[in-house]
Enzyme design. Structure first.
Site, PDB file in Angstrom:
ATOM      1  CG  HIS A  83       2.265  -0.146   2.592  1.00 34.38           C
ATOM      2  ND1 HIS A  83       1.465   0.097   3.694  1.00 34.38           N
ATOM      3  CD2 HIS A  83       2.452   1.059   2.010  1.00 34.38           C
ATOM      4  CE1 HIS A  83       1.191   1.376   3.764  1.00 34.38           C
ATOM      5  NE2 HIS A  83       1.773   1.996   2.760  1.00 34.38           N
ATOM      6  CG  ASP A 219       0.957  -2.005   6.447  1.00 36.32           C
ATOM      7  OD1 ASP A 219       2.165  -2.237   6.229  1.00 36.32           O
ATOM      8  OD2 ASP A 219       0.215  -1.438   5.623  1.00 36.32           O
ATOM      9  CB  SER A 646       2.296   4.744   4.620  1.00 36.66           C
ATOM     10  OG  SER A 646       1.005   4.430   4.219  1.00 36.66           O
TER      11      SER A 646
HETATM   12  N1  ARG Z   1      -3.658   2.063   0.894  1.00 39.01           N
HETATM   13  C1  ARG Z   1      -2.466   2.152   1.647  1.00 39.01           C
HETATM   14  C2  ARG Z   1      -1.568   3.300   1.082  1.00 39.01           C
HETATM   15  O1  ARG Z   1      -1.962   4.001   0.212  1.00 39.01           O
HETATM   16  C3  ARG Z   1      -1.739   0.872   1.731  1.00 39.01           C
HETATM   17  C4  ARG Z   1      -1.156   0.351   0.458  1.00 39.01           C
HETATM   18  C5  ARG Z   1      -0.405  -0.938   0.525  1.00 39.01           C
HETATM   19  N2  ARG Z   1      -1.246  -2.099   0.465  1.00 39.01           N
HETATM   20  C6  ARG Z   1      -1.713  -2.695  -0.663  1.00 39.01           C
HETATM   21  N3  ARG Z   1      -2.516  -3.717  -0.545  1.00 39.01           N
HETATM   22  N4  ARG Z   1      -1.395  -2.321  -1.881  1.00 39.01           N
HETATM   23  O2  ARG Z   1      -0.407   3.236   0.913  1.00 39.01           O
HETATM   24  N1  ASP Z   2      -1.417   4.131   2.641  1.00 37.09           N
HETATM   25  C1  ASP Z   2      -0.961   5.479   2.442  1.00 37.09           C
HETATM   26  C2  ASP Z   2       0.558   5.600   2.396  1.00 37.09           C
HETATM   27  O1  ASP Z   2       1.243   4.716   1.958  1.00 37.09           O
HETATM   28  C3  ASP Z   2      -1.572   6.383   3.435  1.00 37.09           C
HETATM   29  C4  ASP Z   2      -2.858   6.930   2.916  1.00 37.09           C
HETATM   30  O2  ASP Z   2      -2.954   7.211   1.721  1.00 37.09           O
HETATM   31  O3  ASP Z   2      -3.751   7.135   3.737  1.00 37.09           O
HETATM   32  O4  ASP Z   2       1.131   6.632   2.637  1.00 37.09           O
END
Ligand code: ARG
Ligand code: ASP
Length: 716
Positions: A83, A219, A646
Site C-alpha cells: 500500500h 502487504d 507502514s
Molecule cells: N490500515 C493500514 C494503514 O493505515 C493499511 C492501509 C492500506 N489498505 C487499505 N485497504 N486501504 O495504512
Molecule cells: N497502516 C498504517 C501505515 O500506513 C500503519 C498504522 O496506522 O498502523 O502507516
C-alpha cells in the site's frame, strides 16, 4: 528456596517491563535499553543507533514522505508495503499492463521502473539542539515574540549547523515544543520499482479486512535506490548505479514464537497521547462522527461504480483506498476510546495532575491549565466541526470542489501578488491537471457531490451556513454544476484558463462549479478559520505548558515518550495474542490456510491467484514453511505504532528482519490517543511469507540471491 526467589524475581521483572511508546533512537540508553533487555533483546542500544559505526538506523529510511522502508541487500534493494508502493504501481498500470492486478517483477535490473518524484530519506545523525533553539527566547516579553524568535533560530541553525553539501538539516520539535532535535538527512531521488505481488496477495482482504485481525495480506513491494557514481543522491539518470548502503538487514527465517521480543523502527506520523479529556471527548462525540458520515457517503457512491466498471476501478482504486483507510480507522478509534473509557481515564489523570501541581506549589504556573483547556475546547467546538466538514467535503472528497479550490487560490494569488504570480501558477496548474483528469470520472463525482452537498446543508453549523445552501436541493444543484461547469473535463478547463488574467478571472467567476466552492471557501475563510485559529493557538500554547508540567512533575522513571512527529522512532514489545471481547481470544499468528478459507472466486477483495492455490495444495513452501508444516502469513505484537510505520521492519532480539509492519488491530486503533497494552497490537506480515511469494510464487531468485538469509540450521 533461593531458586524460587530468583524465579519470582525473574517473573516479576518480566511482567513489569512495560510496553508502549515510540522512542528516539539516539536516547535509548538507560531506561529503554534496560526494558528492552528485560523483554529479551540481545543487542545493545549502540547497535541500534550510534554515530560512529554502521547500525540499524542506517538500514531504515523514510519512504516517499509517508511510509518506512528497510534496506535488505548491499545493492540498495528496499522493502516496503504494497500500500506504500500502491501509487507507483498504479501509475505504471493500464488496462493492458495491469500491474495492480497481475503484479510486477523485474528479473533483471534493466527492467526496474523509475518513479518520478519518489524519494527515500536516510538519517545520518540525530542531535539535541534545544539550548541553541531557545537562545535569547526567555528574555522576550510575550508568546508571539518567543515563537517568532524560535522560528528564526531554527531557520538560521538549519542553514549554519555543519553538514555535507548533499545533506539536509532539519530541526523538529518534540514534546509540544519543549525539546528540539536536529536530524541530518540524505534524500535519494532515483527510486525504481522492483517487484509487487498482485493485489489479490498484496491487498488481499482490501478494505473489508483493513484494520482487522486475523489478517492474511501479503502487504509488501520492493524498490531499489539508485545513486550517482559517488554513491550520493542524484536525480534519475541511466548513468546511476545501485546504492551501496552503510548497513542492510539480515533476514531471519527461523520463525517467531509467542512472547518473543520484537522491535519496530520507523517514522510514525502523528499521535496525540497527551490530549486533555475535553479534547478526547470532542473527537469521540463530535468530530469523528461527522468525518465518518461524510466519507461513508462518498465511499458508497464510488464503490457502486467501481464494482460495475473495471476502468473506473483502476481510476479510483488508489483514491478509494486512501479515503476508506481513515474512515475505517476513525470508526475503530471511536469505539476503542469509548470502550476503554478513555475520557474517564484522562479525567482521573487530570485530577491526579492537579493534586501534584498543588503539592509542588506550582498553582501560579500550572494551576489553570485544565480549566483553560475546558473553556477553549468548549469555545472551539462549532468552529472545529465546521472546519472538519469543510475540509472533508470541499478539500478531500468531492473532486470537482477540490479542483475548484485550486482556482480559488489562483484568484487569491492574483489579488495578493498580481499578474506574474498568476501566470506562473496558472501554467503549473494546467500542466499538473493531466494527472488529475486521467483518474477523474464526472459521473462518479456528480453523485458524490450530490450526497456531500446534502450533508453540508444539513450538518454545517447553522450559524455559519451560507444562505444559498439552506434547504438545498442537492440533486438539482449537482445537475446544474455537472452539465454547465467547465471544470468537468481537461479540454474545457484548458479553455477556461486561457487568456490574460482579467479574462480568466471573469470566466471562472461565471462558472457554476467555481461558484459553489467560492461560496463555501469564502464562508469558511471569513466566518470560521480566523476564530478557529485564534482558539487553536491558545490550545497549542496550553498544551505546551501542560506537557512541560507533566514532564516536570513526573518521577524520573516515568515513561513519557514524545508524540509521533514523522521522525525516526523505536518501539518494542512482545509477540502476543489478545482478548478483544468476553469469551474471544485471538492467536498471534495466521497462516496461508486462512487465505484459502477466505477465498471468494472472482471477488475484488478475496480472490486468490491460481498459482498460490496450487502452491498451497502442493504444500510447496520450500524453506519458508513453519515447523508445523504450514505457511506462516502474519503475526501481531505489542509494538506501539501508527500511520507512517507502514513498511517498518519488525526485528527479532538480534536485530534481524522477521516481518514487515503494515497495520494495527481494530480494537486497538485508538492507540494514537490512548495506548493500552491489553488490546493494542501492530500487525506484521511474516518475512517468510514475503520471501515465499518472491521466490516460489514469482520465481524472482535474482532478488533472493541478493539477500542475507539466516536459516534455522545455520549458525549465526
Ligand atoms: N490500515 C493500514 C494503514 O493505515 C493499511 C492501509 C492500506 N489498505 C487499505 N485497504 N486501504 O495504512
Ligand atoms: N497502516 C498504517 C501505515 O500506513 C500503519 C498504522 O496506522 O498502523 O502507516
Amino acid at each position: 528456596m533461593k531458586f524460587l526467589r530468583l524465579l519470582l524475581l525473574f517473573v516479576f521483572v518480566q511482567v513489569s517491563a512495560q510496553q508502549g511508546g515510540m522512542w528516539i533512537p539516539s536516547m535509548l540508553k538507560g531506561m529503554n535499553e534496560n526494558e528492552m533487555k528485560t523483554l529479551g533483546m540481545k543487542i545493545t542500544a549502540e547497535q541500534i543507533y550510534s554515530i560512529n559505526k554502521s547500525n540499524l538506523k542506517d538500514a531504515v529510511p523514510q519512504f516517499d514522505g509517508g511510509c518506512t522502508a528497510e534496506v535488505i541487500s548491499d545493492k540498495g534493494l528496499i522493502l516496503t508495503n504494497h500500500h506504500c508502493g500502491f501509487d507507483a504501481i498504479q501509475n505504471h498500470s493500464s488496462v493492458d499492463h495491469d500491474y495492480l492486478t497481475n503484479g510486477f517483477w523485474a528479473y533483471k535490473m534493466e527492467d526496474e521502473l523509475p518513479n518520478k518524484g519518489m524519494v527515500v530519506t536516510f538519517i545520518i545523525r540525530i542531535e539535541d539542539v534545544t539550548p541553541k533553539v531557545l537562545e535569547g527566547v526567555s528574555a522576550l516579553p510575550n508568546e508571539a515574540d518567543k515563537q517568532k524568535k524560535i522560528q528564526e533560530n531554527i531557520s538560521t541553525l538549519n542553514k549554519t549547523l555543519p553538514k555535507e553539501a548533499w545533506q539536509e538539516n532539519s530541526i523538529r520539535t518534540f514534546y509540544d515544543g519543549n525539546q528540539y532535535i536536529l536530524f541530518v538527512t540524505e534524500t535519494y531521488k532515483d527510486i525504481r520499482l522492483v517487484g509487487a505481488p498482485p493485489s489479490s496477495i498484496g491487498k488481499f482482504g482490501s478494505d473489508t479486512d483493513n484494520w482487522v485481525w486475523p489478517r492474511h495480506t501479503g502487504d509488501f513491494s520492493m524498490f531499489r535506490i539508485y545513486a550517482d557514481k559517488n554513491n550520493r543522491p542524484a536525480e534519475y539518470s541511466t548513468e546511476n548505479v545501485p546504492y551501496k548502503p552503510k548497513y542492510s538487514l539480515p533476514i531471519s527465517i527461523k520463525g517467531v514464537k509467542e512472547n518473543d521480543f520484537t522491535m519496530v523502527m520507523g517514522y510514525p506520523g502523528r499521535t496525540q497521547e497527551y490530549l486533555p479529556s475535553a479534547a478526547v471527548d470532542q473527537i469521540v462525540n463530535t468530530l469523528n462522527p461527522a468525518k465518518i458520515a461524510i466519507r461513508d457517503a462518498a465511499l458508497k457512491v464510488q464503490d457502486g461504480f467501481m464494482r460495475k466498471d473495471n476502468a473506473i476501478k483502476i481510476q479510483y482504486a488508489s483514491k478509494y483506498a486512501g479515503v476508506a483507510n481513515y474512515w475505517k480507522k476513525w470508526m475503530g478509534e471511536t469505539k476503542g476510546l469509548k470502550k476503554s473509557n478513555a475520557v474517564a481515564m484522562k479525567q482521573k489523570f487530570e485530577k491526579n495532575f492537579q493534586e501534584k501541581v498543588i503539592k509542588a506549589g506550582k498553582q501560579a504556573e500550572y494551576g489553570n491549565l485544565l480549566a483553560d483547556f475546558d473553556k477553549n475546547y468548549t469555545n472551539i467546538k462549532d468552529y472545529a466541526l465546521a472546519r472538519d466538514i469543510f475540509t472533508e467535503i470541499a478539500l478531500r472528497n468531492t473532486e470537482i470542489l477540490t479542483l475548484g479550490y485550486k482556482l480559488y487560490q489562483l484568484e487569491q494569488l492574483y489579488n495578493n501578488k498580481g499578474e506574474q504570480a498568476f501566470n506562473d501558477r496558472r501554467n503549473n496548474l494546467i500542466n499538473g491537471l493531466g494527472d488529475f483528469y486521467k483518474d477523474f470520472n464526472p459521473n462518479v463525482d456528480q453523485k458524490v457531490f450530490e450526497q456531500l452537498m446534502a450533508f453540508y446543508s444539513s450538518n454545517y453549523p447553522k450559524q455559519f451556513l451560507p444562505a444559498a445552501y439552506e434547504n438545498l436541493n442537492a440533486v438539482s444543484l449537482a445537475n446544474t454544476v455537472f452539465t454547465q461547469s467547465q471544470l468537468v473535463s481537461y479540454d474545457k478547463i484548458k479553455v477556461l484558463l486561457s487568456g490574460d488574467s482579467k479574462t480568466v478571472l471573469e470566466n471562472i467567476n461565471k462558472d457554476k462549479g467555481f461558484e459553489v466552492i467560492k461560496t463555501m471557501a469564502d464562508n469558511y475563510l471569513k466566518n470560521v478559520a480566523p476564530k478557529y485559529d485564534e482558539i487553536n493557538l491558545k490550545n497549542i500554547a496550553t498544551q505546551r505548558t501542560y506537557m512541560k508540567a507533566i514532564l516536570e512533575l513526573s518521577p524520573k522513571s516515568a515513561r513519557i515518550f514524545p508524540d509521533a512527529n514523522s521522525t525516526l522512532r523505536v518501539t518494542y514489545g512482545k509477540v502476543k495474542g489478545y482478548k478483544p471481547n468476553d469469551g474471544v481470544t485471538y492467536e498471534p499468528f495466521t497462516y496461508l490456510d486462512g487465505v484459502i478459507e477466505k477465498y471468494v472466486p472472482g471477488d475484488y477483495e478475496f480472490d486468490v491467484p491460481k498459482k498460490l492455490i496450487d502452491l498451497y495444495n502442493a504444500k510447496d513452501y520450500g524453506r519458508y514453511g513453519a515447523s508445523n508444516g504450514k505457511m506462516p502469513l502474519a503475526f501481531i505484537a505489542t509494538n506501539h505504532t501508527t500511520g507512517g510505520n507502514s513498511g517498518s521492519p519488525a526485528m527479532d532480539a538480534n536485530g534481524n528482519l522477521i516481518g514487515l509492519n503494515f497495520d494495527r488491530v481494530w480494537e486497538g486503533t485508538m492507540s494514537d490517543i490512548y495506548y493500552s497494552p491489553d488490546i493494542c497490537r501492530n500487525i506484521m506480515v511474516d518475512i517468510r511469507y514475503v520471501l515465499f511469494i518472491v521466490d516460489k510464487y514469482a520465481g524472482a531468485e535474482n532478488l533472493i540471491k541478493e539477500m542475507k538469509i539466516i536459516s534455522p540450521k545455520m549458525k549465526k
